[in-house]
Design a protein around this motif. Structure first.
Motif, PDB file in Angstrom:
ATOM      1  N   SER A  21       2.164  -4.905  18.945  1.00  0.00           N
ATOM      2  CA  SER A  21       2.558  -6.068  18.153  1.00  0.00           C
ATOM      3  C   SER A  21       2.408  -5.719  16.677  1.00  0.00           C
ATOM      4  CB  SER A  21       1.699  -7.279  18.499  1.00  0.00           C
ATOM      5  OG  SER A  21       0.376  -7.069  18.077  1.00  0.00           O
ATOM      6  N   GLU A  22       3.089  -6.467  15.863  1.00  0.00           N
ATOM      7  CA  GLU A  22       3.040  -6.232  14.418  1.00  0.00           C
ATOM      8  C   GLU A  22       1.801  -6.839  13.779  1.00  0.00           C
ATOM      9  OE1 GLU A  22       6.618  -7.364  12.465  1.00  0.00           O
ATOM     10  OE2 GLU A  22       7.878  -6.381  13.960  1.00  0.00           O
ATOM     11  N   GLU A  23       1.037  -7.603  14.513  1.00  0.00           N
ATOM     12  CA  GLU A  23      -0.128  -8.289  13.953  1.00  0.00           C
ATOM     13  C   GLU A  23      -1.199  -7.310  13.464  1.00  0.00           C
ATOM     14  OE1 GLU A  23      -1.474 -10.826  17.026  1.00  0.00           O
ATOM     15  OE2 GLU A  23       0.330 -12.064  16.989  1.00  0.00           O
ATOM     16  N   GLY A  24      -1.354  -6.177  14.144  1.00  0.00           N
ATOM     17  CA  GLY A  24      -2.383  -5.214  13.768  1.00  0.00           C
ATOM     18  C   GLY A  24      -1.964  -4.258  12.672  1.00  0.00           C
ATOM     19  N   LEU A  25      -0.705  -4.286  12.277  1.00  0.00           N
ATOM     20  CA  LEU A  25      -0.212  -3.368  11.253  1.00  0.00           C
ATOM     21  C   LEU A  25      -0.517  -3.892   9.854  1.00  0.00           C
ATOM     22  CD1 LEU A  25       3.294  -2.520  12.740  1.00  0.00           C
ATOM     23  CD2 LEU A  25       1.231  -1.119  12.821  1.00  0.00           C
ATOM     24  N   PRO A  26      -0.776  -2.998   8.906  1.00  0.00           N
ATOM     25  CA  PRO A  26      -0.998  -3.449   7.524  1.00  0.00           C
ATOM     26  C   PRO A  26       0.320  -3.907   6.905  1.00  0.00           C
ATOM     27  CG  PRO A  26      -1.042  -1.066   7.617  1.00  0.00           C
ATOM     28  CD  PRO A  26      -0.935  -1.554   9.036  1.00  0.00           C
ATOM     29  N   SER A  27       0.210  -4.706   5.872  1.00  0.00           N
ATOM     30  CA  SER A  27       1.414  -5.156   5.167  1.00  0.00           C
ATOM     31  C   SER A  27       2.044  -3.972   4.430  1.00  0.00           C
ATOM     32  CB  SER A  27       1.057  -6.260   4.170  1.00  0.00           C
ATOM     33  OG  SER A  27       0.254  -5.726   3.137  1.00  0.00           O
ATOM     34  N   LEU A  28       3.283  -4.134   4.038  1.00  0.00           N
ATOM     35  CA  LEU A  28       3.980  -3.081   3.310  1.00  0.00           C
ATOM     36  C   LEU A  28       3.278  -2.782   1.990  1.00  0.00           C
ATOM     37  CD1 LEU A  28       6.360  -1.143   3.199  1.00  0.00           C
ATOM     38  CD2 LEU A  28       7.712  -2.979   2.167  1.00  0.00           C
ATOM     39  N   LEU A  29       2.821  -3.816   1.311  1.00  0.00           N
ATOM     40  CA  LEU A  29       2.100  -3.622   0.049  1.00  0.00           C
ATOM     41  C   LEU A  29       0.820  -2.830   0.269  1.00  0.00           C
ATOM     42  CD1 LEU A  29       1.745  -4.141  -2.970  1.00  0.00           C
ATOM     43  CD2 LEU A  29       0.620  -6.295  -2.357  1.00  0.00           C
ATOM     44  N   CYS A  30       0.063  -3.179   1.311  1.00  0.00           N
ATOM     45  CA  CYS A  30      -1.180  -2.467   1.620  1.00  0.00           C
ATOM     46  C   CYS A  30      -0.888  -1.009   1.960  1.00  0.00           C
ATOM     47  CB  CYS A  30      -1.893  -3.156   2.770  1.00  0.00           C
ATOM     48  SG  CYS A  30      -3.440  -2.359   3.251  1.00  0.00           S
ATOM     49  N   LEU A  31       0.145  -0.768   2.730  1.00  0.00           N
ATOM     50  CA  LEU A  31       0.514   0.595   3.113  1.00  0.00           C
ATOM     51  C   LEU A  31       0.905   1.422   1.891  1.00  0.00           C
ATOM     52  CD1 LEU A  31       1.030   2.563   5.474  1.00  0.00           C
ATOM     53  CD2 LEU A  31       3.377   1.707   5.517  1.00  0.00           C
ATOM     54  N   CYS A  32       1.747   0.858   1.018  1.00  0.00           N
ATOM     55  CA  CYS A  32       2.173   1.586  -0.186  1.00  0.00           C
ATOM     56  C   CYS A  32       1.002   1.845  -1.126  1.00  0.00           C
ATOM     57  CB  CYS A  32       3.269   0.807  -0.898  1.00  0.00           C
ATOM     58  SG  CYS A  32       4.823   0.769   0.004  1.00  0.00           S
ATOM     59  N   THR A  33       0.133   0.853  -1.291  1.00  0.00           N
ATOM     60  CA  THR A  33      -1.040   1.018  -2.148  1.00  0.00           C
ATOM     61  C   THR A  33      -1.956   2.112  -1.610  1.00  0.00           C
ATOM     62  OG1 THR A  33      -0.932  -1.324  -2.691  1.00  0.00           O
ATOM     63  CG2 THR A  33      -2.993  -0.197  -3.187  1.00  0.00           C
ATOM     64  N   THR A  34      -2.165   2.128  -0.312  1.00  0.00           N
ATOM     65  CA  THR A  34      -3.018   3.145   0.301  1.00  0.00           C
ATOM     66  C   THR A  34      -2.437   4.538   0.128  1.00  0.00           C
ATOM     67  OG1 THR A  34      -3.783   1.539   1.936  1.00  0.00           O
ATOM     68  CG2 THR A  34      -4.121   3.861   2.458  1.00  0.00           C
ATOM     69  N   ILE A  35      -1.138   4.683   0.309  1.00  0.00           N
ATOM     70  CA  ILE A  35      -0.488   5.988   0.149  1.00  0.00           C
ATOM     71  C   ILE A  35      -0.620   6.475  -1.289  1.00  0.00           C
ATOM     72  CG2 ILE A  35       1.757   7.157   0.135  1.00  0.00           C
ATOM     73  CD1 ILE A  35       2.453   5.489   2.641  1.00  0.00           C
ATOM     74  N   VAL A  36      -0.348   5.612  -2.257  1.00  0.00           N
ATOM     75  CA  VAL A  36      -0.454   6.007  -3.668  1.00  0.00           C
ATOM     76  C   VAL A  36      -1.899   6.372  -4.008  1.00  0.00           C
ATOM     77  CG1 VAL A  36      -0.274   5.157  -6.043  1.00  0.00           C
ATOM     78  CG2 VAL A  36       1.571   4.731  -4.424  1.00  0.00           C
ATOM     79  N   PHE A  37      -2.860   5.582  -3.541  1.00  0.00           N
ATOM     80  CA  PHE A  37      -4.269   5.870  -3.792  1.00  0.00           C
ATOM     81  C   PHE A  37      -4.663   7.233  -3.219  1.00  0.00           C
ATOM     82  CE2 PHE A  37      -8.682   5.827  -2.308  1.00  0.00           C
ATOM     83  CZ  PHE A  37      -9.331   5.648  -3.521  1.00  0.00           C
ATOM     84  N   CYS A  38      -4.244   7.507  -1.999  1.00  0.00           N
ATOM     85  CA  CYS A  38      -4.584   8.792  -1.363  1.00  0.00           C
ATOM     86  C   CYS A  38      -3.940   9.966  -2.097  1.00  0.00           C
ATOM     87  CB  CYS A  38      -4.162   8.781   0.104  1.00  0.00           C
ATOM     88  SG  CYS A  38      -5.189   7.722   1.126  1.00  0.00           S
ATOM     89  N   MET A  39      -2.705   9.805  -2.535  1.00  0.00           N
ATOM     90  CA  MET A  39      -2.032  10.878  -3.273  1.00  0.00           C
ATOM     91  C   MET A  39      -2.737  11.162  -4.599  1.00  0.00           C
ATOM     92  SD  MET A  39       1.936   9.909  -2.493  1.00  0.00           S
ATOM     93  CE  MET A  39       2.610  11.130  -3.597  1.00  0.00           C
ATOM     94  N   LEU A  40      -3.089  10.107  -5.317  1.00  0.00           N
ATOM     95  CA  LEU A  40      -3.775  10.285  -6.601  1.00  0.00           C
ATOM     96  C   LEU A  40      -5.161  10.890  -6.422  1.00  0.00           C
ATOM     97  CD1 LEU A  40      -2.754   6.996  -8.438  1.00  0.00           C
ATOM     98  CD2 LEU A  40      -1.927   9.317  -8.893  1.00  0.00           C
ATOM     99  N   THR A  41      -5.874  10.445  -5.409  1.00  0.00           N
ATOM    100  CA  THR A  41      -7.203  10.981  -5.137  1.00  0.00           C
ATOM    101  C   THR A  41      -7.125  12.462  -4.782  1.00  0.00           C
ATOM    102  OG1 THR A  41      -7.948   8.823  -4.368  1.00  0.00           O
ATOM    103  CG2 THR A  41      -9.264  10.719  -3.718  1.00  0.00           C
ATOM    104  N   GLU A  42      -6.181  12.835  -3.946  1.00  0.00           N
ATOM    105  CA  GLU A  42      -6.033  14.240  -3.551  1.00  0.00           C
ATOM    106  C   GLU A  42      -5.699  15.098  -4.762  1.00  0.00           C
ATOM    107  OE1 GLU A  42      -4.419  17.955  -2.376  1.00  0.00           O
ATOM    108  OE2 GLU A  42      -3.175  16.388  -3.268  1.00  0.00           O
TER     109      GLU A  42
END
Length: 72
Positions: free
Chosen positions: A2-23
């Motif tokens: 189900s889609e209920e357990g998935l993060p929102s698009l904003l949360c997903l994009c923010t997490t990806i950008v944060f991980c890229m910058l941290t790396e």
């Protein structure tokens, strides 16, 4: 499934950008550390023995450099 357990698009994009910058930040500072005069001749000089840009040169590293720069 189900889609209920998935993060929102904003949360997903923010997490990806944060991980890229941290790396990038961690890689930059560990690479700068490897260029210090007391570390360079023992651990990083092996990597710089190639004078031309070759992809395989990124794989030629001292074990210390691998632990410091590649594992985190």
């Amino acid at each position: 499934m189900s889609e209920e357990g998935l993060p929102s698009l904003l949360c997903l994009c923010t997490t990806i950008v944060f991980c890229m910058l941290t790396e990038d930040l961690v890689f930059y500072w560990t690479h700068r550390f490897l260029h210090l005069k007391m570390v360079y001749p023992y651990a990083h000089k092996l990597h710089h023995r190639y004078r031309t840009t070759v992809g395989i040169a990124t794989e030629v590293v001292h074990p210390l450099e691998f632990v410091i720069g590649s594992i985190p």
